[in-house]
Design a protein around this motif. Structure first.
Motif, short mmCIF file in Angstrom:
data_model
loop_
_atom_site.label_atom_id
_atom_site.label_comp_id
_atom_site.label_asym_id
_atom_site.label_seq_id
_atom_site.Cartn_x
_atom_site.Cartn_y
_atom_site.Cartn_z
N ALA A 169 0.83 -1.20 0.00
CA ALA A 169 0.00 0.00 0.00
C ALA A 169 0.87 1.26 0.00
CB ALA A 169 -0.92 0.00 1.22
N LYS A 170 0.29 2.35 -0.46
CA LYS A 170 0.91 3.68 -0.43
C LYS A 170 2.35 3.65 -0.96
CE LYS A 170 -2.06 5.59 3.13
NZ LYS A 170 -2.15 6.40 4.36
N ALA A 171 2.49 3.17 -2.17
CA ALA A 171 3.82 3.04 -2.77
C ALA A 171 4.48 4.38 -3.02
CB ALA A 171 3.72 2.25 -4.08
N ASP A 172 3.72 5.48 -2.97
CA ASP A 172 4.33 6.79 -3.20
C ASP A 172 5.17 7.26 -2.02
OD1 ASP A 172 1.94 6.81 -1.83
OD2 ASP A 172 1.42 8.86 -2.41
N THR A 173 5.19 6.48 -0.94
CA THR A 173 6.06 6.81 0.20
C THR A 173 7.44 6.18 0.05
OG1 THR A 173 5.27 4.91 1.49
CG2 THR A 173 4.06 6.98 1.72
N PRO A 223 4.82 -8.57 -5.18
CA PRO A 223 3.52 -7.99 -4.84
C PRO A 223 3.35 -6.62 -5.48
CG PRO A 223 5.03 -7.76 -3.00
CD PRO A 223 5.77 -8.55 -4.04
N PHE A 224 2.13 -6.31 -5.89
CA PHE A 224 1.87 -5.06 -6.59
C PHE A 224 2.05 -3.87 -5.64
CE2 PHE A 224 -0.80 -8.17 -8.87
CZ PHE A 224 -0.25 -8.05 -10.13
N ALA A 225 2.83 -2.89 -6.06
CA ALA A 225 3.02 -1.65 -5.30
C ALA A 225 2.07 -0.61 -5.88
CB ALA A 225 4.47 -1.17 -5.40
N VAL A 226 1.05 -0.22 -5.11
CA VAL A 226 -0.04 0.57 -5.67
C VAL A 226 -0.21 1.89 -4.94
CG1 VAL A 226 -1.26 -1.48 -6.47
CG2 VAL A 226 -1.73 -0.58 -4.19
N ILE A 227 -0.89 2.79 -5.63
CA ILE A 227 -1.28 4.09 -5.09
C ILE A 227 -2.76 4.28 -5.41
CG2 ILE A 227 -0.87 6.58 -5.14
CD1 ILE A 227 1.88 5.94 -6.40
N GLY A 228 -3.51 4.82 -4.47
CA GLY A 228 -4.92 5.08 -4.68
C GLY A 228 -5.23 6.56 -4.53
N SER A 229 -6.17 7.03 -5.33
CA SER A 229 -6.60 8.42 -5.23
C SER A 229 -7.93 8.58 -5.95
CB SER A 229 -5.57 9.37 -5.85
OG SER A 229 -6.03 10.70 -5.84
N ASN A 230 -8.76 9.48 -5.43
CA ASN A 230 -10.04 9.79 -6.07
C ASN A 230 -10.06 11.22 -6.62
OD1 ASN A 230 -11.05 7.25 -5.29
ND2 ASN A 230 -11.61 8.04 -3.27
N HIS A 257 5.00 5.11 -11.92
CA HIS A 257 4.74 5.53 -10.55
C HIS A 257 4.11 4.44 -9.70
CE1 HIS A 257 4.41 9.99 -12.10
NE2 HIS A 257 5.60 9.44 -12.30
N SER A 258 3.36 3.52 -10.33
CA SER A 258 2.58 2.57 -9.55
C SER A 258 2.23 1.35 -10.39
CB SER A 258 1.30 3.26 -9.06
OG SER A 258 0.36 2.34 -8.56
N ASP A 259 1.92 0.23 -9.71
CA ASP A 259 1.44 -0.98 -10.37
C ASP A 259 -0.08 -1.02 -10.41
OD1 ASP A 259 4.04 -1.92 -10.72
OD2 ASP A 259 4.06 -2.96 -8.79
N PHE A 260 -0.71 0.12 -10.22
CA PHE A 260 -2.17 0.18 -10.18
C PHE A 260 -2.79 -0.36 -11.46
CE2 PHE A 260 -6.08 2.41 -11.28
CZ PHE A 260 -6.86 2.24 -10.16
N GLY A 261 -2.29 0.07 -12.61
CA GLY A 261 -2.83 -0.38 -13.88
C GLY A 261 -2.70 -1.89 -14.06
N LYS A 262 -1.60 -2.45 -13.63
CA LYS A 262 -1.41 -3.90 -13.74
C LYS A 262 -2.40 -4.65 -12.86
CE LYS A 262 3.55 -3.32 -14.59
NZ LYS A 262 4.92 -3.58 -14.09
N LEU A 263 -2.62 -4.16 -11.64
CA LEU A 263 -3.57 -4.80 -10.74
C LEU A 263 -4.98 -4.72 -11.31
CD1 LEU A 263 -4.28 -6.10 -8.01
CD2 LEU A 263 -4.44 -3.80 -7.05
N ARG A 264 -5.36 -3.59 -11.83
CA ARG A 264 -6.71 -3.43 -12.39
C ARG A 264 -6.91 -4.34 -13.60
NH1 ARG A 264 -8.18 2.37 -14.55
NH2 ARG A 264 -6.56 1.73 -16.02
N ASN A 265 -5.91 -4.40 -14.49
CA ASN A 265 -6.02 -5.27 -15.66
C ASN A 265 -6.13 -6.74 -15.25
OD1 ASN A 265 -5.90 -3.16 -17.49
ND2 ASN A 265 -3.67 -3.26 -17.71
N MET A 266 -5.37 -7.13 -14.23
CA MET A 266 -5.42 -8.51 -13.77
C MET A 266 -6.80 -8.86 -13.24
SD MET A 266 -3.64 -10.39 -10.57
CE MET A 266 -5.09 -9.99 -9.62
N LEU A 267 -7.37 -7.98 -12.43
CA LEU A 267 -8.65 -8.27 -11.78
C LEU A 267 -9.81 -8.23 -12.76
CD1 LEU A 267 -8.33 -6.26 -8.43
CD2 LEU A 267 -8.21 -8.74 -8.73
N ILE A 268 -9.80 -7.30 -13.69
CA ILE A 268 -10.98 -7.07 -14.53
C ILE A 268 -10.84 -7.65 -15.93
CG2 ILE A 268 -12.46 -5.28 -15.52
CD1 ILE A 268 -11.74 -3.49 -13.19
#
Length: 350
Positions: A169-173, A223-230, A257-268
């Motif tokens: 979580a919070k890979a931007d740190t 493990p996926f290093a992710v960042i979340g934001s709305n 910056h993040s593995d967010f896109g990879k995680l989303r593609n994997m799940l969906i």
């Protein structure tokens, strides 16, 4: 030529029927408070599932117990409907004593298997709602030097019941070198603890080269290093989802910056069906086999510790007997009606 035309229509029929019916997927998120679980889920599916949730105070966390919250949302993309169920576990790891914080989660997973087994044993099997947990995102804190004891205990308790996908979580740190070091350390500790996380399937020789390369990239990213934001931020004239810092903007969907896109593609997009198949063919079948073996083996002690599995109750045989009796009653009614019709027919002839 006619045979060829009929043959090639079969995949189209299956595809059309599946799209019309829609898909179901259940995602569980587990991790300590403050790691951005809610924000990441909202970012993944572009929704706001936790708008009414109030943050817990320090006093609330002293004797905090793990609760289970489920949220359902309908997602439609290019005519394909997805019924997504997100299972959240607020309170996990927040109390002073976390010895048994995983028990409520284990019980929930087992209850979904139990409910599916009972529905599967019933007469109306066409409209079974699949609420089995297909994937568990486990959030790991970026502030430590690897896994904590609670991380190892939880994943070891759940790895034979659900597909676990570890997430930093919070890979931007963290810097890029720190992320690489932490990933290697986490994978090493997972192997040392004999924890079985979700394994990406091996590609066939006839698979598309792009998919093979993407599958390999996903494996190497665990493990996926992710960042979340709305928050939408305007950067160089473009609106992007990210976080604004004094030194610049962190883009959630930027692979640098993040593995967010990879995680989303994997799940969906790429591995949702495989996650469901592993759940059905491995985890659910293990539960089902264990359940049936307990129901057929006579024993004075028919309960299992809640830390290892659900309380075993001999319900399967009872359901089957009830259905058999119901069928016999229906057969007797049909026989009586047939006799009455024959008697009426004989009287009319006379």
């Amino acid at each position: 030529k006619q045979w060829y035309q009929r043959r090639v229509r079969v995949p189209n029929q299956v595809h059309r029927k599946s799209v019309k019916k829609g898909f179901e997927f259940t995602l569980m998120v587990v991790g300590e408070s403050g790691l951005g679980k809610s924000t990441l889920v909202n970012s993944l599916f572009l929704t706001d599932l936790y708008a009414k949730r109030a943050p817990n105070t320090a006093k609330d966390r002293i004797n905090k117990t793990v609760s289970i919250e489920t949220n359902c949302v309908e997602i439609e993309e290019k005519g394909v409907r997805l019924r997504l169920t997100v299972v959240d576990t607020p309170g996990f790891g927040d109390a002073l004593n976390n010895d048994k914080c995983e028990e409520a989660i284990i019980k929930y997973v087992a209850n979904q298997y139990e409910a599916y087994l009972q529905d599967e044993s019933g007469l109306n099997r066409r409209n079974i709602v699949d609420n089995r947990v297909h994937c568990c995102l486990y959030f790991i804190s970026p502030y430590g030097r690897g896994l904590k004891p609670i991380d190892i205990k939880f994943m070891r308790s759940l790895h034979d019941k659900v597909n676990i996908v570890p997430v930093i979580a919070k890979a931007d740190t963290l810097t890029k070198s720190e992320i690489r070091s932490l990933k290697a350390r986490i994978l090493e500790e997972i192997e040392e603890a004999s924890i079985r996380i979700y394994q990406f399937p091996e590609c066939d020789s006839d698979e598309d080269e792009d998919f093979v390369e993407m599958n390999k990239d996903l494996k190497e990213s665990l493990p996926f290093a992710v960042i979340g934001s709305n928050t939408f931020i305007v950067k160089e004239g473009n609106r992007v989802i990210g976080r604004q810092y004094p030194w610049g903007v962190v883009e959630v969907e930027n692979p640098e910056h993040s593995d967010f896109g990879k995680l989303r593609n994997m799940l969906i997009r790429t591995h949702m069906q495989d996650l469901k198949e592993v759940t059905r063919d491995v985890h659910y079948e293990n539960f089902r086999s264990q359940k049936l073996s307990y129901s057929t083996t006579p024993s004075t002690n028919t309960s299992v510790s809640e830390t290892t599995g659900p309380k075993i109750v001999d319900e399967t045989d009872k359901i089957i007997r009830e259905k058999d009796e119901e069928l016999k009653r229906m057969q007797r009614m049909v026989e009586q009606l047939t006799k009455q019709q024959n008697m009426l027919a004989a009287m009319q002839k006379q």
